[in-house]
Design an enzyme around this catalytic site. Sequence first.
Site, short mmCIF file in Angstrom:
data_model
loop_
_atom_site.label_atom_id
_atom_site.label_comp_id
_atom_site.label_asym_id
_atom_site.label_seq_id
_atom_site.Cartn_x
_atom_site.Cartn_y
_atom_site.Cartn_z
CG ASP A 11 -0.35 0.12 2.54
OD1 ASP A 11 0.90 0.23 2.61
OD2 ASP A 11 -1.07 0.14 3.55
CG HIS A 12 -0.64 4.63 1.73
ND1 HIS A 12 -1.77 3.83 1.68
CD2 HIS A 12 -0.54 5.09 2.98
CE1 HIS A 12 -2.35 3.83 2.86
NE2 HIS A 12 -1.63 4.56 3.68
CB THR A 74 2.45 -3.20 11.13
OG1 THR A 74 1.16 -3.60 10.62
CG2 THR A 74 2.34 -1.87 11.86
N GLY A 77 -1.91 -5.84 8.48
CA GLY A 77 -3.14 -5.79 7.69
C GLY A 77 -3.05 -6.67 6.45
C1 RB5 Z 1 -1.77 2.50 6.53
O1 RB5 Z 1 -1.66 3.70 7.19
C2 RB5 Z 1 -1.52 1.34 7.49
O2 RB5 Z 1 -2.61 1.18 8.32
C3 RB5 Z 1 -1.22 0.08 6.73
O3 RB5 Z 1 -0.10 0.28 5.94
C4 RB5 Z 1 -0.90 -1.17 7.52
O4 RB5 Z 1 0.10 -0.93 8.47
C5 RB5 Z 1 -2.02 -1.91 8.08
O5 RB5 Z 1 -1.83 -2.97 8.69
#
Ligand code: RB5
Length: 155
Positions: A11-12, A74, A77
């Site tokens: 993701d970002h 982390t 997710g």
């Molecule tokens: C995005 O801000 C963050 O929540 C995502 O990258 C991740 O760490 C989720 O588990």
Amino acid sequence: MKQLRIAVGSDHAGYEGPSHYKPDLMAHLVVKGHEVINCGTDSGEAVDYPDVAERVCRKVLDGGADFGILVCGTGTGMCITANRMRGIRAAVCTSVLMARLSREHNHSNVLCLGRRILSIDECKTIVDAWLGEAESTLERHQRRVDKMDEVTNGA
Ligand code: RB5
């Protein structure tokens, strides 16, 4: 090492900070001789990690990739999402030992890494260790991996 096809997504968070982990990791894999399948995202614009995790895991499940690597803040997710897909065995690893044992004992096929937890060098070391470890063929390890697919919530 055998050339592998590796689906990579983030993701970002994979584009946070001065070092952009996702492109850095993809370049590292190419230097190691692997084929990289880019499953996005490709910028720091916010996206939802489940969408990326699903794209990478589908590549693994449909045979388009041997392994998947996912990066988010982390790793958590991505890992939770990935493990909802039957046949995916995703592991968040923060050390070389976790990476090796997730391959050997748990036959992990997706590696999840945390941009906000690990340095890029730690990520590369963990990736190399993970790709370099074989699945144990011991009966007890295979039996336990097989049991993962038998677990349901009764639905
Ligand atoms: C995005 O801000 C963050 O929540 C995502 O990258 C991740 O760490 C989720 O588990």
